[in-house]
Design an enzyme around this catalytic site. Structure first.
Site, PDB file in Angstrom:
ATOM      1  N   ARG A  59       0.890  -1.144  -0.198  1.00  0.00           N
ATOM      2  CA  ARG A  59       0.212  -0.150   0.332  1.00  0.00           C
ATOM      3  C   ARG A  59       1.070   1.516   0.079  1.00  0.00           C
ATOM      4  O   ARG A  59       0.563   2.208  -0.672  1.00  0.00           O
ATOM      5  CB  ARG A  59      -1.181   0.192   0.954  1.00  0.00           C
ATOM      6  CG  ARG A  59      -1.638   1.688   1.352  1.00  0.00           C
ATOM      7  CD  ARG A  59      -3.238   1.207   1.879  1.00  0.00           C
ATOM      8  NE  ARG A  59      -2.912   0.746   3.560  1.00  0.00           N
ATOM      9  CZ  ARG A  59      -2.394   0.629   4.160  1.00  0.00           C
ATOM     10  NH1 ARG A  59      -2.143   2.197   4.623  1.00  0.00           N
ATOM     11  NH2 ARG A  59      -1.957   0.047   5.286  1.00  0.00           N
ATOM     12  N   TYR A 112     -15.407  14.901 -16.954  1.00  0.00           N
ATOM     13  CA  TYR A 112     -14.837  13.593 -16.532  1.00  0.00           C
ATOM     14  C   TYR A 112     -16.372  13.616 -15.695  1.00  0.00           C
ATOM     15  O   TYR A 112     -16.195  13.825 -14.837  1.00  0.00           O
ATOM     16  CB  TYR A 112     -13.967  12.880 -16.681  1.00  0.00           C
ATOM     17  CG  TYR A 112     -14.200  11.597 -16.612  1.00  0.00           C
ATOM     18  CD1 TYR A 112     -14.580  10.319 -17.343  1.00  0.00           C
ATOM     19  CD2 TYR A 112     -14.370  10.612 -15.064  1.00  0.00           C
ATOM     20  CE1 TYR A 112     -15.099   9.482 -17.050  1.00  0.00           C
ATOM     21  CE2 TYR A 112     -14.265   9.028 -14.740  1.00  0.00           C
ATOM     22  CZ  TYR A 112     -14.962   8.942 -16.180  1.00  0.00           C
ATOM     23  OH  TYR A 112     -15.228   7.612 -16.082  1.00  0.00           O
ATOM     24  N   ASP A 184      -6.077  17.600 -15.875  1.00  0.00           N
ATOM     25  CA  ASP A 184      -6.518  16.318 -15.678  1.00  0.00           C
ATOM     26  C   ASP A 184      -6.197  15.888 -17.487  1.00  0.00           C
ATOM     27  O   ASP A 184      -6.744  16.316 -17.542  1.00  0.00           O
ATOM     28  CB  ASP A 184      -7.948  15.596 -15.802  1.00  0.00           C
ATOM     29  CG  ASP A 184      -8.027  14.605 -16.263  1.00  0.00           C
ATOM     30  OD1 ASP A 184      -7.414  13.643 -16.986  1.00  0.00           O
ATOM     31  OD2 ASP A 184      -8.800  14.229 -15.422  1.00  0.00           O
ATOM     32  N   LYS A 209      -6.282   4.665 -19.275  1.00  0.00           N
ATOM     33  CA  LYS A 209      -6.862   5.055 -20.821  1.00  0.00           C
ATOM     34  C   LYS A 209      -5.803   4.866 -21.694  1.00  0.00           C
ATOM     35  O   LYS A 209      -4.507   3.871 -22.322  1.00  0.00           O
ATOM     36  CB  LYS A 209      -7.196   6.572 -21.281  1.00  0.00           C
ATOM     37  CG  LYS A 209      -8.990   6.480 -20.104  1.00  0.00           C
ATOM     38  CD  LYS A 209      -9.782   5.771 -20.640  1.00  0.00           C
ATOM     39  CE  LYS A 209     -10.644   5.483 -18.922  1.00  0.00           C
ATOM     40  NZ  LYS A 209     -11.363   7.061 -18.359  1.00  0.00           N
TER      41      LYS A 209
END
Ligand SMILES: *Cc1c(COP(=O)(O)O)cnc(C)c1O
Length: 391
Positions: A59, A112, A184, A209
Protein backbone atom coordinates in the site's frame (compact mmCIF):
# COMPACT_ATOMS: atom_id res chain seq x y z
CA UNK A 1 21.83 4.85 -19.46
CA UNK A 2 18.31 6.29 -19.42
CA UNK A 3 19.79 9.61 -18.22
CA UNK A 4 21.43 10.24 -21.61
CA UNK A 5 18.38 9.38 -23.73
CA UNK A 6 16.35 12.22 -25.22
CA UNK A 7 13.82 10.76 -27.62
CA UNK A 8 10.32 10.12 -26.35
CA UNK A 9 10.14 6.50 -27.49
CA UNK A 10 13.60 5.65 -26.14
CA UNK A 11 12.63 7.14 -22.79
CA UNK A 12 9.36 5.24 -22.69
CA UNK A 13 11.13 1.94 -23.30
CA UNK A 14 14.13 2.43 -21.02
CA UNK A 15 13.32 4.74 -18.09
CA UNK A 16 12.81 2.76 -14.89
CA UNK A 17 14.06 -0.47 -16.50
CA UNK A 18 17.23 -2.52 -16.05
CA UNK A 19 17.77 -6.26 -16.42
CA UNK A 20 16.86 -7.98 -13.17
CA UNK A 21 20.08 -8.38 -11.14
CA UNK A 22 19.02 -11.80 -9.83
CA UNK A 23 17.91 -13.57 -13.03
CA UNK A 24 18.88 -11.29 -15.93
CA UNK A 25 15.22 -11.06 -16.90
CA UNK A 26 14.90 -8.25 -19.46
CA UNK A 27 11.41 -7.37 -18.26
CA UNK A 28 10.78 -6.52 -14.61
CA UNK A 29 9.62 -9.38 -12.37
CA UNK A 30 6.10 -8.98 -10.96
CA UNK A 31 6.48 -8.29 -7.24
CA UNK A 32 3.28 -10.02 -6.20
CA UNK A 33 3.74 -9.41 -2.48
CA UNK A 34 1.94 -7.46 0.21
CA UNK A 35 4.97 -6.98 2.43
CA UNK A 36 8.79 -6.76 2.32
CA UNK A 37 11.18 -8.35 4.85
CA UNK A 38 14.05 -6.55 6.62
CA UNK A 39 17.30 -8.33 7.58
CA UNK A 40 17.22 -7.16 11.23
CA UNK A 41 14.85 -5.44 13.60
CA UNK A 42 17.23 -2.50 13.85
CA UNK A 43 17.35 -2.05 10.06
CA UNK A 44 13.55 -1.98 10.00
CA UNK A 45 13.43 0.70 12.71
CA UNK A 46 16.10 2.72 10.88
CA UNK A 47 14.21 2.48 7.64
CA UNK A 48 10.98 3.73 9.20
CA UNK A 49 12.73 6.63 10.95
CA UNK A 50 14.57 7.90 7.92
CA UNK A 51 11.79 7.40 5.32
CA UNK A 52 14.36 5.82 3.01
CA UNK A 53 13.64 4.94 -0.60
CA UNK A 54 12.63 1.30 -0.58
CA UNK A 55 9.72 -0.93 0.16
CA UNK A 56 7.83 -1.79 3.34
CA UNK A 57 4.30 -2.78 2.39
CA UNK A 58 2.61 -2.59 -1.03
CA UNK A 59 0.00 0.00 0.00
CA UNK A 60 3.00 2.29 0.57
CA UNK A 61 4.93 1.30 -2.56
CA UNK A 62 6.05 -1.61 -4.74
CA UNK A 63 8.88 -2.00 -7.30
CA UNK A 64 6.32 -2.39 -10.11
CA UNK A 65 4.79 0.97 -9.15
CA UNK A 66 8.26 2.52 -9.30
CA UNK A 67 8.80 1.50 -12.94
CA UNK A 68 5.54 3.09 -14.14
CA UNK A 69 6.07 6.15 -11.92
CA UNK A 70 9.56 6.76 -13.32
CA UNK A 71 8.28 6.69 -16.92
CA UNK A 72 5.29 8.96 -16.26
CA UNK A 73 7.33 11.47 -14.22
CA UNK A 74 9.99 11.66 -16.93
CA UNK A 75 7.44 12.13 -19.68
CA UNK A 76 5.48 14.82 -17.86
CA UNK A 77 8.69 16.60 -16.81
CA UNK A 78 7.73 16.08 -13.15
CA UNK A 79 10.00 15.54 -10.15
CA UNK A 80 7.81 12.71 -8.93
CA UNK A 81 4.82 10.56 -9.81
CA UNK A 82 2.46 8.45 -7.73
CA UNK A 83 0.43 5.64 -9.28
CA UNK A 84 -2.91 4.80 -7.66
CA UNK A 85 -5.82 2.41 -8.18
CA UNK A 86 -7.76 4.45 -10.78
CA UNK A 87 -8.08 7.80 -12.46
CA UNK A 88 -10.74 8.69 -9.88
CA UNK A 89 -8.31 7.77 -7.08
CA UNK A 90 -5.84 10.16 -8.71
CA UNK A 91 -8.40 13.01 -8.93
CA UNK A 92 -9.69 12.50 -5.37
CA UNK A 93 -6.22 12.02 -3.85
CA UNK A 94 -4.84 15.16 -5.49
CA UNK A 95 -7.85 17.29 -4.45
CA UNK A 96 -7.91 15.92 -0.90
CA UNK A 97 -4.19 16.65 -0.56
CA UNK A 98 -4.81 20.35 -1.27
CA UNK A 99 -8.33 21.10 0.08
CA UNK A 100 -9.72 21.31 3.60
CA UNK A 101 -13.19 22.10 4.87
CA UNK A 102 -14.16 25.65 3.82
CA UNK A 103 -12.02 25.61 0.68
CA UNK A 104 -13.22 26.25 -2.85
CA UNK A 105 -12.44 24.75 -6.27
CA UNK A 106 -13.05 26.06 -9.79
CA UNK A 107 -13.74 23.59 -12.61
CA UNK A 108 -15.63 23.45 -15.90
CA UNK A 109 -18.92 21.60 -16.40
CA UNK A 110 -17.77 19.28 -19.19
CA UNK A 111 -15.30 17.31 -17.10
CA UNK A 112 -15.25 13.55 -16.74
CA UNK A 113 -18.59 12.44 -15.23
CA UNK A 114 -16.91 10.76 -12.23
CA UNK A 115 -14.88 13.89 -11.46
CA UNK A 116 -18.09 15.94 -11.75
CA UNK A 117 -19.76 13.64 -9.20
CA UNK A 118 -16.83 13.98 -6.81
CA UNK A 119 -16.86 17.79 -7.00
CA UNK A 120 -20.62 18.28 -7.18
CA UNK A 121 -21.97 15.53 -4.88
CA UNK A 122 -19.26 14.25 -2.53
CA UNK A 123 -16.81 17.04 -1.64
CA UNK A 124 -19.60 19.45 -0.50
CA UNK A 125 -20.36 16.93 2.29
CA UNK A 126 -16.88 17.70 3.60
CA UNK A 127 -17.24 21.47 3.23
CA UNK A 128 -15.43 21.84 -0.11
CA UNK A 129 -17.47 23.67 -2.76
CA UNK A 130 -16.94 23.99 -6.51
CA UNK A 131 -17.88 26.69 -9.00
CA UNK A 132 -18.42 25.22 -12.48
CA UNK A 133 -17.77 27.73 -15.24
CA UNK A 134 -16.46 28.14 -18.77
CA UNK A 135 -12.66 28.43 -18.46
CA UNK A 136 -12.33 29.96 -21.94
CA UNK A 137 -11.85 33.51 -20.57
CA UNK A 138 -9.00 33.83 -18.01
CA UNK A 139 -10.38 37.23 -16.86
CA UNK A 140 -13.70 35.57 -15.94
CA UNK A 141 -11.77 32.86 -14.10
CA UNK A 142 -9.90 35.53 -12.14
CA UNK A 143 -13.20 37.21 -11.24
CA UNK A 144 -14.56 33.90 -9.91
CA UNK A 145 -11.61 33.35 -7.53
CA UNK A 146 -12.40 33.69 -3.84
CA UNK A 147 -10.05 34.08 -0.88
CA UNK A 148 -10.76 30.41 -0.09
CA UNK A 149 -10.12 29.14 -3.65
CA UNK A 150 -7.36 26.53 -3.53
CA UNK A 151 -7.48 24.79 -6.91
CA UNK A 152 -8.48 25.22 -10.52
CA UNK A 153 -9.15 21.70 -11.79
CA UNK A 154 -9.32 21.39 -15.55
CA UNK A 155 -9.31 18.99 -18.46
CA UNK A 156 -8.07 20.13 -21.84
CA UNK A 157 -9.30 18.94 -24.29
CA UNK A 158 -12.48 18.52 -22.25
CA UNK A 159 -14.70 15.47 -22.19
CA UNK A 160 -16.84 15.10 -24.28
CA UNK A 161 -17.11 18.55 -25.91
CA UNK A 162 -13.37 18.81 -26.76
CA UNK A 163 -13.14 22.42 -25.57
CA UNK A 164 -9.70 23.72 -24.69
CA UNK A 165 -8.45 25.75 -21.74
CA UNK A 166 -5.35 27.93 -22.09
CA UNK A 167 -3.13 26.30 -19.47
CA UNK A 168 -0.46 29.04 -19.31
CA UNK A 169 -2.99 31.89 -19.15
CA UNK A 170 -4.96 30.15 -16.38
CA UNK A 171 -1.78 29.23 -14.46
CA UNK A 172 -0.65 32.86 -14.62
CA UNK A 173 -3.95 34.09 -13.13
CA UNK A 174 -4.04 31.30 -10.53
CA UNK A 175 -0.47 31.79 -9.33
CA UNK A 176 -0.98 35.53 -8.83
CA UNK A 177 -3.59 34.52 -6.23
CA UNK A 178 -1.73 31.56 -4.71
CA UNK A 179 -4.11 29.06 -6.32
CA UNK A 180 -2.90 25.71 -7.70
CA UNK A 181 -3.73 24.42 -11.17
CA UNK A 182 -4.33 20.70 -11.60
CA UNK A 183 -4.67 19.44 -15.17
CA UNK A 184 -6.27 16.11 -15.97
CA UNK A 185 -4.07 15.22 -18.97
CA UNK A 186 -5.81 11.92 -19.75
CA UNK A 187 -7.07 12.99 -23.19
CA UNK A 188 -3.90 14.63 -24.50
CA UNK A 189 -1.23 12.44 -22.83
CA UNK A 190 2.28 13.84 -22.34
CA UNK A 191 2.97 12.88 -25.96
CA UNK A 192 0.64 15.66 -27.14
CA UNK A 193 0.69 18.13 -24.24
CA UNK A 194 2.92 18.78 -21.22
CA UNK A 195 0.94 20.89 -18.72
CA UNK A 196 3.77 21.26 -16.17
CA UNK A 197 5.94 23.00 -18.77
CA UNK A 198 2.99 25.37 -19.38
CA UNK A 199 2.80 26.28 -15.67
CA UNK A 200 0.40 23.72 -14.15
CA UNK A 201 1.23 22.53 -10.63
CA UNK A 202 0.22 18.91 -11.07
CA UNK A 203 -0.99 16.51 -13.71
CA UNK A 204 -3.51 13.73 -13.29
CA UNK A 205 -4.11 10.68 -15.47
CA UNK A 206 -6.59 7.95 -15.82
CA UNK A 207 -3.90 5.39 -16.63
CA UNK A 208 -6.80 3.20 -17.71
CA UNK A 209 -6.88 5.14 -20.97
CA UNK A 210 -3.90 5.99 -23.21
CA UNK A 211 -1.08 5.34 -20.71
CA UNK A 212 -1.92 1.64 -20.43
CA UNK A 213 -3.73 1.67 -23.75
CA UNK A 214 -5.13 -1.87 -23.96
CA UNK A 215 -8.46 -1.75 -22.05
CA UNK A 216 -7.19 -4.30 -19.55
CA UNK A 217 -6.26 -2.22 -16.49
CA UNK A 218 -7.86 0.39 -14.21
CA UNK A 219 -5.12 2.70 -12.93
CA UNK A 220 -4.36 6.33 -12.17
CA UNK A 221 -1.37 8.60 -11.75
CA UNK A 222 -0.48 12.00 -10.31
CA UNK A 223 2.70 13.82 -11.35
CA UNK A 224 4.17 17.02 -9.95
CA UNK A 225 6.77 18.45 -7.59
CA UNK A 226 8.29 16.19 -4.92
CA UNK A 227 6.37 18.22 -2.32
CA UNK A 228 3.03 17.87 -4.07
CA UNK A 229 3.48 14.13 -4.52
CA UNK A 230 4.54 13.71 -0.88
CA UNK A 231 1.20 15.27 0.12
CA UNK A 232 -0.63 12.94 -2.26
CA UNK A 233 1.22 9.85 -0.95
CA UNK A 234 0.19 10.80 2.55
CA UNK A 235 -3.49 10.97 1.51
CA UNK A 236 -3.28 7.82 -0.64
CA UNK A 237 -1.85 5.68 2.16
CA UNK A 238 -4.62 6.87 4.50
CA UNK A 239 -7.49 6.58 2.02
CA UNK A 240 -6.07 3.34 0.63
CA UNK A 241 -6.76 3.40 -3.10
CA UNK A 242 -3.58 1.50 -3.90
CA UNK A 243 -2.73 -0.01 -7.28
CA UNK A 244 -1.54 -3.64 -7.38
CA UNK A 245 1.68 -5.18 -8.69
CA UNK A 246 0.25 -6.89 -11.76
CA UNK A 247 -1.74 -3.89 -12.97
CA UNK A 248 1.29 -1.66 -12.37
CA UNK A 249 3.39 -4.12 -14.39
CA UNK A 250 0.84 -4.01 -17.25
CA UNK A 251 0.80 -0.20 -17.03
CA UNK A 252 4.62 -0.15 -17.31
CA UNK A 253 4.42 -2.48 -20.29
CA UNK A 254 1.71 -0.43 -21.99
CA UNK A 255 3.70 2.79 -21.50
CA UNK A 256 6.54 1.46 -23.68
CA UNK A 257 4.37 1.86 -26.80
CA UNK A 258 2.57 5.07 -25.79
CA UNK A 259 4.49 7.21 -28.30
CA UNK A 260 3.76 4.85 -31.20
CA UNK A 261 0.13 4.39 -30.27
CA UNK A 262 -0.63 8.07 -29.77
CA UNK A 263 1.12 9.05 -33.02
CA UNK A 264 -1.15 6.60 -34.85
CA UNK A 265 -4.23 7.74 -32.91
CA UNK A 266 -3.45 11.38 -33.80
CA UNK A 267 -3.42 10.37 -37.49
CA UNK A 268 -6.60 8.31 -37.18
CA UNK A 269 -8.37 11.07 -35.21
CA UNK A 270 -7.54 13.62 -37.89
CA UNK A 271 -8.56 11.30 -40.75
CA UNK A 272 -11.89 10.35 -39.16
CA UNK A 273 -12.62 13.98 -38.16
CA UNK A 274 -11.96 15.20 -41.71
CA UNK A 275 -14.12 12.43 -43.18
CA UNK A 276 -17.03 13.14 -40.83
CA UNK A 277 -16.76 16.92 -41.36
CA UNK A 278 -17.67 16.28 -45.03
CA UNK A 279 -20.55 13.89 -44.24
CA UNK A 280 -24.10 15.13 -44.85
CA UNK A 281 -25.50 13.29 -41.78
CA UNK A 282 -23.15 15.15 -39.43
CA UNK A 283 -24.04 18.66 -38.22
CA UNK A 284 -20.70 19.39 -36.52
CA UNK A 285 -17.39 17.72 -35.72
CA UNK A 286 -15.65 18.73 -32.49
CA UNK A 287 -11.92 18.05 -32.85
CA UNK A 288 -9.08 20.45 -31.99
CA UNK A 289 -7.15 19.39 -35.11
CA UNK A 290 -9.78 20.84 -37.47
CA UNK A 291 -9.35 24.49 -38.54
CA UNK A 292 -13.12 24.84 -37.88
CA UNK A 293 -12.55 24.22 -34.13
CA UNK A 294 -13.05 27.61 -32.43
CA UNK A 295 -9.79 27.17 -30.49
CA UNK A 296 -7.67 25.63 -33.25
CA UNK A 297 -5.01 28.35 -32.82
CA UNK A 298 -4.72 27.59 -29.10
CA UNK A 299 -4.52 23.89 -29.93
CA UNK A 300 -1.60 24.55 -32.29
CA UNK A 301 0.19 26.54 -29.57
CA UNK A 302 -0.46 24.21 -26.68
CA UNK A 303 -0.53 20.72 -28.23
CA UNK A 304 1.87 18.71 -30.36
CA UNK A 305 -0.92 16.46 -31.68
CA UNK A 306 -4.69 16.50 -31.32
CA UNK A 307 -5.42 13.03 -30.01
CA UNK A 308 -7.73 10.17 -30.79
CA UNK A 309 -10.99 11.46 -29.34
CA UNK A 310 -13.55 13.46 -31.29
CA UNK A 311 -17.23 14.15 -30.84
CA UNK A 312 -19.86 14.75 -33.48
CA UNK A 313 -23.29 16.32 -33.43
CA UNK A 314 -25.54 14.12 -35.53
CA UNK A 315 -28.55 15.30 -37.52
CA UNK A 316 -31.79 13.37 -37.08
CA UNK A 317 -32.27 13.15 -33.30
CA UNK A 318 -32.13 10.08 -31.07
CA UNK A 319 -33.18 7.77 -33.92
CA UNK A 320 -30.05 8.75 -35.89
CA UNK A 321 -27.83 8.27 -32.81
CA UNK A 322 -29.33 4.83 -32.16
CA UNK A 323 -28.93 3.88 -35.81
CA UNK A 324 -25.23 4.84 -35.91
CA UNK A 325 -24.39 3.12 -32.62
CA UNK A 326 -26.36 -0.02 -33.48
CA UNK A 327 -24.91 -0.34 -36.99
CA UNK A 328 -21.18 0.06 -36.35
CA UNK A 329 -19.31 -3.24 -36.56
CA UNK A 330 -15.65 -2.39 -35.98
CA UNK A 331 -16.30 0.23 -33.26
CA UNK A 332 -17.38 -1.22 -29.92
CA UNK A 333 -20.31 0.47 -28.17
CA UNK A 334 -18.47 1.14 -24.93
CA UNK A 335 -17.39 3.87 -22.55
CA UNK A 336 -13.66 4.58 -22.08
CA UNK A 337 -11.09 5.69 -24.64
CA UNK A 338 -7.39 5.64 -25.42
CA UNK A 339 -7.09 1.96 -26.19
CA UNK A 340 -5.85 0.11 -29.28
CA UNK A 341 -9.43 -0.64 -30.35
CA UNK A 342 -11.96 1.98 -31.40
CA UNK A 343 -14.93 2.79 -29.18
CA UNK A 344 -18.11 4.81 -29.63
CA UNK A 345 -20.57 6.14 -27.06
CA UNK A 346 -23.39 8.65 -26.52
CA UNK A 347 -22.27 10.72 -23.48
CA UNK A 348 -25.79 11.62 -22.25
CA UNK A 349 -26.67 7.91 -22.16
CA UNK A 350 -23.48 6.78 -20.42
CA UNK A 351 -20.62 8.64 -18.72
CA UNK A 352 -22.50 11.95 -18.36
CA UNK A 353 -25.90 10.43 -17.61
CA UNK A 354 -25.95 11.62 -14.01
CA UNK A 355 -24.68 15.14 -14.68
CA UNK A 356 -27.70 17.43 -13.99
CA UNK A 357 -29.31 18.96 -17.12
CA UNK A 358 -28.19 22.48 -16.18
CA UNK A 359 -24.53 21.43 -16.21
CA UNK A 360 -24.95 19.28 -19.32
CA UNK A 361 -26.21 22.41 -21.09
CA UNK A 362 -23.27 24.46 -19.74
CA UNK A 363 -20.83 21.83 -20.97
CA UNK A 364 -22.40 21.41 -24.42
CA UNK A 365 -23.30 17.80 -23.56
CA UNK A 366 -26.37 17.50 -25.78
CA UNK A 367 -28.34 14.36 -26.78
CA UNK A 368 -27.14 14.58 -30.40
CA UNK A 369 -23.50 14.28 -29.25
CA UNK A 370 -21.65 11.04 -30.07
CA UNK A 371 -18.10 10.52 -28.81
CA UNK A 372 -15.68 8.52 -30.91
CA UNK A 373 -12.36 7.27 -29.52
CA UNK A 374 -10.23 5.87 -32.31
CA UNK A 375 -7.80 3.04 -31.77
CA UNK A 376 -4.76 2.06 -33.82
CA UNK A 377 -6.62 0.21 -36.61
CA UNK A 378 -6.13 1.27 -40.22
CA UNK A 379 -7.94 4.54 -40.92
CA UNK A 380 -9.59 3.22 -44.10
CA UNK A 381 -11.26 0.43 -42.10
CA UNK A 382 -12.54 2.91 -39.50
CA UNK A 383 -13.92 5.22 -42.18
CA UNK A 384 -15.52 2.34 -44.09
CA UNK A 385 -17.30 1.20 -40.92
CA UNK A 386 -18.63 4.71 -40.20
CA UNK A 387 -19.64 5.06 -43.86
CA UNK A 388 -21.79 1.93 -43.84
CA UNK A 389 -23.25 2.80 -40.41
CA UNK A 390 -24.23 6.31 -41.53
CA UNK A 391 -25.54 5.26 -44.96
C1 LIG B 1 -11.70 7.84 -17.37
C2 LIG B 1 -11.34 9.19 -16.89
C3 LIG B 1 -11.16 9.45 -15.52
C4 LIG B 1 -11.39 8.39 -14.47
O1 LIG B 1 -10.47 7.35 -14.60
P1 LIG B 1 -10.75 5.85 -14.04
O2 LIG B 1 -9.46 5.18 -14.35
O3 LIG B 1 -11.91 5.32 -14.79
O4 LIG B 1 -11.03 5.98 -12.59
C5 LIG B 1 -10.77 10.72 -15.15
N1 LIG B 1 -10.59 11.71 -16.07
C6 LIG B 1 -10.76 11.49 -17.39
C7 LIG B 1 -10.54 12.61 -18.34
C8 LIG B 1 -11.14 10.23 -17.84
O5 LIG B 1 -11.31 10.04 -19.15
Amino acid sequence: MAETLKGLNSLLVHVGEAPDPVSGSVTPPIYQTSTFAFPTNESMADFMNEQKAGYIYTRLGNPNFTVAEAKIARLEGAEKCLVVASGMAAVSTALLSVCSSGDHIIAHADIYGGSFGLLHDLLPRFGVGTTFMDLGDPAAVEAALRPETKVIHLETPSNPALRLADISAIAEVAHRHGVKVIVDNTFATPVNQRPLALGADAVIHSGTKYLNGHSDVIAGAIAGSADFILGCSDVARKVGGTLNAFDAWLLGRGLKTLGLRVARQNENGQAVAEYLARHAAVAEVLYPGLPSHPQHQLAKRQMKGYGGVLSIRLKGGQAAVDRLLDRVELFARAVSLGSVESLITQPVAAVHRFVPAEFQAMGGITPDLVRIAVGIEDPDDLIRDLEQALA
